[in-house]
Design a protein around this motif. Structure first.
Motif, mmCIF file in Angstrom:
data_model
loop_
_atom_site.group_PDB
_atom_site.id
_atom_site.type_symbol
_atom_site.label_atom_id
_atom_site.label_comp_id
_atom_site.label_asym_id
_atom_site.label_seq_id
_atom_site.Cartn_x
_atom_site.Cartn_y
_atom_site.Cartn_z
ATOM 1 N N ARG A 97 0.818 -1.193 0.000
ATOM 2 C CA ARG A 97 0.000 0.000 0.000
ATOM 3 C C ARG A 97 0.865 1.262 0.000
ATOM 4 O O ARG A 97 1.937 1.305 0.608
ATOM 5 C CB ARG A 97 -0.903 0.039 1.243
ATOM 6 N N ALA A 98 0.377 2.288 -0.683
ATOM 7 C CA ALA A 98 0.898 3.647 -0.580
ATOM 8 C C ALA A 98 2.430 3.686 -0.665
ATOM 9 O O ALA A 98 3.002 3.280 -1.678
ATOM 10 C CB ALA A 98 0.378 4.295 0.702
ATOM 11 N N ALA A 119 -2.326 -1.016 -3.778
ATOM 12 C CA ALA A 119 -3.204 0.152 -3.842
ATOM 13 C C ALA A 119 -2.430 1.401 -3.446
ATOM 14 O O ALA A 119 -1.672 1.391 -2.476
ATOM 15 C CB ALA A 119 -4.423 -0.013 -2.942
ATOM 16 N N PHE A 120 -2.646 2.469 -4.215
ATOM 17 C CA PHE A 120 -2.155 3.795 -3.861
ATOM 18 C C PHE A 120 -3.274 4.486 -3.089
ATOM 19 O O PHE A 120 -4.158 5.114 -3.660
ATOM 20 C CB PHE A 120 -1.813 4.595 -5.120
ATOM 21 N N THR A 121 -3.235 4.386 -1.769
ATOM 22 C CA THR A 121 -4.360 4.803 -0.933
ATOM 23 C C THR A 121 -4.253 6.246 -0.426
ATOM 24 O O THR A 121 -5.108 6.698 0.341
ATOM 25 C CB THR A 121 -4.481 3.860 0.270
ATOM 26 N N GLU A 122 -3.248 6.977 -0.881
ATOM 27 C CA GLU A 122 -3.020 8.324 -0.344
ATOM 28 C C GLU A 122 -4.240 9.229 -0.501
ATOM 29 O O GLU A 122 -4.584 9.992 0.413
ATOM 30 C CB GLU A 122 -1.807 8.963 -1.035
ATOM 31 N N VAL A 123 -4.899 9.189 -1.675
ATOM 32 C CA VAL A 123 -6.023 10.113 -1.902
ATOM 33 C C VAL A 123 -7.145 9.887 -0.898
ATOM 34 O O VAL A 123 -7.924 10.800 -0.619
ATOM 35 C CB VAL A 123 -6.585 9.980 -3.335
ATOM 36 N N ARG A 124 -7.231 8.706 -0.338
ATOM 37 C CA ARG A 124 -8.332 8.401 0.576
ATOM 38 C C ARG A 124 -8.122 8.975 1.969
ATOM 39 O O ARG A 124 -9.058 9.002 2.766
ATOM 40 C CB ARG A 124 -8.562 6.894 0.624
ATOM 41 N N HIS A 148 -5.104 4.337 -10.916
ATOM 42 C CA HIS A 148 -4.759 3.816 -9.591
ATOM 43 C C HIS A 148 -4.470 4.944 -8.600
ATOM 44 O O HIS A 148 -4.856 4.865 -7.429
ATOM 45 C CB HIS A 148 -3.585 2.857 -9.702
ATOM 46 N N TYR A 149 -3.793 6.009 -9.053
ATOM 47 C CA TYR A 149 -3.529 7.145 -8.183
ATOM 48 C C TYR A 149 -4.825 7.836 -7.746
ATOM 49 O O TYR A 149 -4.977 8.225 -6.588
ATOM 50 C CB TYR A 149 -2.668 8.168 -8.929
ATOM 51 N N GLY A 152 -7.470 5.118 -5.662
ATOM 52 C CA GLY A 152 -7.016 4.401 -4.476
ATOM 53 C C GLY A 152 -7.489 2.965 -4.401
ATOM 54 O O GLY A 152 -7.336 2.312 -3.363
#
Length: 244
Positions: A97-98, A119-124, A148-149, A152
Motif C-alpha cells: 500500500r501507498a 493500492a495507492f491509498t493516499e487520496v483516501r 490507480h492514483y 485508491g
C-alpha cells in the motif's frame, strides 16, 4: 527491537521488513534501520545482489501514521536503493500500500505471488503519492497509473505486471525469483553495477529535478486539515467526512 531481518546465501543478501505488528509500515525507525542495512550491503564485496522481502501478510502498508519518517529520510532511502551499485530485488507475498509501492518501484526488479494486491491509498486520507512518485512515475504506464492514483482502489499482481510495477508474478514467488538470482550470480559485479547505472539514469533525473518540490508538497499535505481528518478516520476505522 530489530526491524530488519538479515540472511545471506550464495552472495545474495536478503533483508526482511520485520515489523508485522505494524504491517511493516514505514516508521522513522524502520527507514533508518533499512538504510543502515543497505549501507552495509554496499560495502560488502560478498554481496552480489539484495533481496528485499517481508514477514507477515503485508510487504509494506505505507507511512506509519503514528511515527512517520521525515520526507527527506524517505527520499534518501529511495535514492539509496536506486543508486546502490548492486541490483535490489523486491520479493512480495502479500499486500502493498501507498509508500510501500514507492519502495517496490525503487527496486531494480520486483516479483510477487499471484495472491498479492496493491493500492495507492493516499487520496483516501487527503494526501497525494508525492515522494514515491520519484520512483513510481518513471517506471509505470501513465494511463493505468492515473486510474490507480486517483481512485485508491486495489489491483492485482497481473495488473501490476502489465503496468510495469512488477517484473513478474507467479503462484510460487521463489520459483519465479530463482532463475533471476541465478542470472545475477553468473554476472560480474562490475557488469551489474554499470548496467544498473544505465537503467536508473532516468529515475535519478527525476530525483535531481523534483525531489525538493515533492518533499515540500508531502509536508504541506500531511499538515493540512483534510489530512488530519483522513488519518484520524483511518485510525478510528471510519469513513472520512468527505466520503459519500
Amino acid at each position: 527491537m530489530t526491524l530488519i531481518g538479515r540472511t545471506h546465501a550464495r552472495e545474495i543478501e536478503t533483508l526482511s521488513l520485520d515489523s508485522a505488528d505494524t504491517r511493516n509500515a514505514l516508521s522513522a525507525a524502520l527507514v533508518g534501520e533499512l538504510a543502515d542495512a543497505l549501507t552495509d550491503c554496499a560495502g560488502d564485496a560478498g554481496v552480489r545482489a539484495v533481496v528485499l522481502t517481508h514477514t507477515g501478510s503485508t510487504f509494506c502498508a505505507g507511512a506509519d501514521l503514528r511515527d512517520p519518517p521525515h520526507p527527506d529520510a524517505l527520499v534518501g532511502l529511495l535514492r539509496q536503493i536506486v543508486t546502490l551499485r548492486k541490483p535490489v530485488l523486491a520479493r512480495i507475498t502479500g499486500h502493498v500500500r501507498a509508500g510501500g509501492l514507492g519502495l517496490l518501484a525503487a527496486c531494480d526488479l520486483a516479483v510477487a505471488s499471484t495472491r498479492s494486491d496493491f493500492a495507492f491509498t493516499e487520496v483516501r486520507i487527503g494526501v497525494a503519492p508525492a515522494v514515491i512518485s520519484l520512483t513510481v512515475l518513471p517506471r509505470t504506464d501513465p494511463r493505468a497509473l492515473a486510474r490507480h492514483y486517483l481512485t485508491g482502489a486495489r489491483f492485482d499482481a497481473a495488473e501490476a505486471v502489465r503496468t510495469g510495477l512488477l517484473t513478474a508474478a507467479g503462484d510460487d514467488v521463489d520459483a519465479v525469483l530463482e532463475p533471476i538470482l541465478d542470472g545475477l550470480r553468473r554476472s560480474s559485479p562490475q557488469g551489474l553495477a554499470e548496467t544498473k547505472q544505465l537503467l536508473t539514469a532516468k529515475v535519478l533525473e527525476a530525483f535531481d529535478r523534483d525531489a525538493a518540490d515533492l518533499t515540500a508538497l508531502s509536508a504541506r499535505l500531511f499538515s493540512s486539515p483534510q489530512a488530519r481528518e483522513g488519518m484520524t478516520a483511518f485510525l478510528e476505522r471510519r469513513d472520512p467526512s468527505w466520503a459519500v
